[in-house]
Design a protein around this motif. Structure first.
Motif, PDB file in Angstrom:
ATOM      1  N   GLN A 199      42.961  43.215  37.676  1.00 32.53           N
ATOM      2  CA  GLN A 199      43.381  43.450  36.298  1.00 32.53           C
ATOM      3  C   GLN A 199      44.615  42.642  35.908  1.00 32.53           C
ATOM      4  OE1 GLN A 199      41.235  45.022  34.368  1.00 32.53           O
ATOM      5  NE2 GLN A 199      40.117  45.019  36.300  1.00 32.53           N
ATOM      6  N   GLN A 200      45.278  42.030  36.878  1.00 32.55           N
ATOM      7  CA  GLN A 200      46.453  41.215  36.589  1.00 32.55           C
ATOM      8  C   GLN A 200      46.134  39.721  36.624  1.00 32.55           C
ATOM      9  OE1 GLN A 200      50.006  42.473  38.871  1.00 32.55           O
ATOM     10  NE2 GLN A 200      48.767  44.207  39.564  1.00 32.55           N
ATOM     11  N   LEU A 201      44.865  39.379  36.869  1.00 29.15           N
ATOM     12  CA  LEU A 201      44.503  37.975  37.080  1.00 29.15           C
ATOM     13  C   LEU A 201      43.611  37.448  35.965  1.00 29.15           C
ATOM     14  CD1 LEU A 201      43.688  38.091  40.901  1.00 29.15           C
ATOM     15  CD2 LEU A 201      45.855  37.487  39.797  1.00 29.15           C
ATOM     16  N   PRO A 225      35.776  44.421  35.719  1.00 26.56           N
ATOM     17  CA  PRO A 225      35.936  42.961  35.793  1.00 26.56           C
ATOM     18  C   PRO A 225      37.277  42.526  35.202  1.00 26.56           C
ATOM     19  CG  PRO A 225      33.790  43.553  34.886  1.00 26.56           C
ATOM     20  CD  PRO A 225      34.617  44.799  34.910  1.00 26.56           C
ATOM     21  N   PRO A 226      37.781  41.373  35.645  1.00 28.72           N
ATOM     22  CA  PRO A 226      39.040  40.861  35.096  1.00 28.72           C
ATOM     23  C   PRO A 226      38.855  40.299  33.683  1.00 28.72           C
ATOM     24  CG  PRO A 226      38.102  39.286  36.625  1.00 28.72           C
ATOM     25  CD  PRO A 226      37.240  40.518  36.705  1.00 28.72           C
ATOM     26  N   GLU A 227      39.972  40.011  33.053  1.00 30.54           N
ATOM     27  CA  GLU A 227      39.941  39.407  31.720  1.00 30.54           C
ATOM     28  C   GLU A 227      39.590  37.932  31.828  1.00 30.54           C
ATOM     29  OE1 GLU A 227      43.072  38.351  28.078  1.00 30.54           O
ATOM     30  OE2 GLU A 227      43.665  39.659  29.732  1.00 30.54           O
ATOM     31  N   ILE A 228      38.715  37.466  30.953  1.00 29.80           N
ATOM     32  CA  ILE A 228      38.347  36.050  30.933  1.00 29.80           C
ATOM     33  C   ILE A 228      39.423  35.277  30.179  1.00 29.80           C
ATOM     34  CG2 ILE A 228      36.627  34.331  30.282  1.00 29.80           C
ATOM     35  CD1 ILE A 228      35.727  36.277  32.453  1.00 29.80           C
ATOM     36  N   TYR A 229      40.068  34.357  30.884  1.00 34.18           N
ATOM     37  CA  TYR A 229      41.122  33.548  30.264  1.00 34.18           C
ATOM     38  C   TYR A 229      40.541  32.337  29.542  1.00 34.18           C
ATOM     39  CZ  TYR A 229      44.961  30.207  29.882  1.00 34.18           C
ATOM     40  OH  TYR A 229      45.861  29.281  29.415  1.00 34.18           O
ATOM     41  N   GLY A 247      45.086  30.792  36.249  1.00 34.89           N
ATOM     42  CA  GLY A 247      44.199  31.893  36.586  1.00 34.89           C
ATOM     43  C   GLY A 247      43.541  31.690  37.931  1.00 34.89           C
ATOM     44  N   VAL A 248      42.469  32.462  38.168  1.00 31.59           N
ATOM     45  CA  VAL A 248      41.656  32.324  39.371  1.00 31.59           C
ATOM     46  C   VAL A 248      40.239  31.934  38.946  1.00 31.59           C
ATOM     47  CG1 VAL A 248      43.042  33.993  40.642  1.00 31.59           C
ATOM     48  CG2 VAL A 248      40.997  34.768  39.427  1.00 31.59           C
ATOM     49  N   ALA A 249      39.466  31.402  39.879  1.00 32.50           N
ATOM     50  CA  ALA A 249      38.120  30.947  39.532  1.00 32.50           C
ATOM     51  C   ALA A 249      37.235  30.958  40.762  1.00 32.50           C
ATOM     52  CB  ALA A 249      38.156  29.547  38.922  1.00 32.50           C
ATOM     53  N   LEU A 250      35.941  30.949  40.508  1.00 36.58           N
ATOM     54  CA  LEU A 250      34.930  30.836  41.545  1.00 36.58           C
ATOM     55  C   LEU A 250      34.375  29.421  41.488  1.00 36.58           C
ATOM     56  CD1 LEU A 250      33.775  33.001  43.532  1.00 36.58           C
ATOM     57  CD2 LEU A 250      31.843  33.229  41.952  1.00 36.58           C
TER      58      LEU A 250
END
Length: 309
Positions: A199-201, A225-229, A247-250
């Motif tokens: 939730q912080q990412l 799910p996290p927030e989409i940046y 952010g983070v990514a796959l």
């Protein structure tokens, strides 16, 4: 629109098709090693032959006219017939002549394709590969729209019925975060090595394609799910954004391992295993009857061997 008895050169048709795809005189010229002014003159000559404008252009954009759309069908058909005639006249398989239009991501071009090309060029010196690069998520669409003959891409969950696919290799997908000092890194460091504070990412995801399917599987495994940046085009672009601390990514491991920004990101633990991406060569099934496509297909299979994933 009529060409009367005039013959349009194949190079002019190739230039027209390139411009009809990128809709930018500079980009079309760069792809064919021509200056924008040379592209302009060639298109003006072609329009004079055809007798009608094929493009609408102003200072901001280029677009096809109705006649241009009709001429694009003619150009594709004519080039295909010309290539088939060249192949038919060549006779010996080792003397194949013609051009194969191939689409690939930048990463796949210097990994997958780089392994195939030396053998292909040695065995079929008369065949030319015309390479276009871009987001691999666009590959199958470019095939079904007849922009390309062959594509190197990841296999989706549902492969279109008209597409033939040959698996060559596979790549795991990795969750990555930034190493640079930023709020995202601070949240990761505070959570600990094996805990992801979702939730912080802010999450960076692709606009479409196979990786987006993996993102959905990841989100399905999370309670929230996290927030989409951001939604971006291309796996390479996602690595870049993560390295900047956004952010983070796959991303596919094959992209991460070849990225010049690999040392600027860190691999994070996944809450559940995700299936590996299957990467291979795709073409419309009807193309398999063409000797040039069959040659490239066979060389790829020989270089990579039987896929056992």
């Amino acid at each position: 629109m009529g060409l009367d008895a005039k013959i349009v050169e194949t190079k002019e048709l190739e230039l027209f098709l390139e411009l009809s795809e990128v809709l930018h005189f500079g980009d079309a010229g760069a792809a064919l090693h021509m200056s924008p002014s040379a592209v302009t003159r060639a298109i003006q000559r072609l329009e004079a032959q055809v007798g009608v404008p094929l493009f609408d252009r102003d200072n901001r954009k280029v677009s096809l006219t109705a006649a241009g759309l009709e001429f694009r069908r003619y150009a594709r058909q004519t080039l295909q017939q010309w290539q088939e005639l060249q192949l038919a006249l060549a006779g010996d398989a080792k003397e194949l002549r013609g051009t194969v239009s191939l689409f690939s991501s930048v990463t796949a071009s210097y990994t997958i394709l780089a392994r195939i090309l030396p053998t292909f060029r040695a065995e079929y010196p008369g065949l030319e590969l015309k390479l276009h690069t871009g987001d691999q998520a666009e590959a199958l669409q470019r095939l079904t729209r007849h922009y390309e003959d062959v594509a190197i891409c990841a296999r989706p969950e549902r492969l279109p019925a008209e597409i033939q696919f040959q698996a060559l290799t596979s790549s795991p997908v990795r969750l990555i975060g930034p190493r640079v000092a930023c709020p995202v890194s601070a949240a990761l460091d505070a959570a600990g090595e094996n805990t992801i504070p979702w939730q912080q990412l802010p999450f960076i995801q692709p606009e479409s394609g196979v990786v987006l399917q993996h993102v959905q599987q990841l989100f399905d495994a999370l309670a929230q799910p996290p927030e989409i940046y951001a939604r971006v085009s291309g796996n390479e672009a996602m690595v870049s954004m993560v390295s900047l601390g956004l952010g983070v990514a796959l991303v596919p491991e094959i992209v991460l391992n070849k990225s010049p920004l690999q040392s600027s990101v860190r691999v994070l633990p996944l809450p559940a295993p995700l299936p590996a991406m299957i990467i291979g060569m795709a073409t419309p099934a009807r193309n398999m009857a063409k000797p040039a496509i069959e040659a490239l297909w066979t060389v790829a299979a020989t270089v990579y061997g039987a896929y056992d994933g």
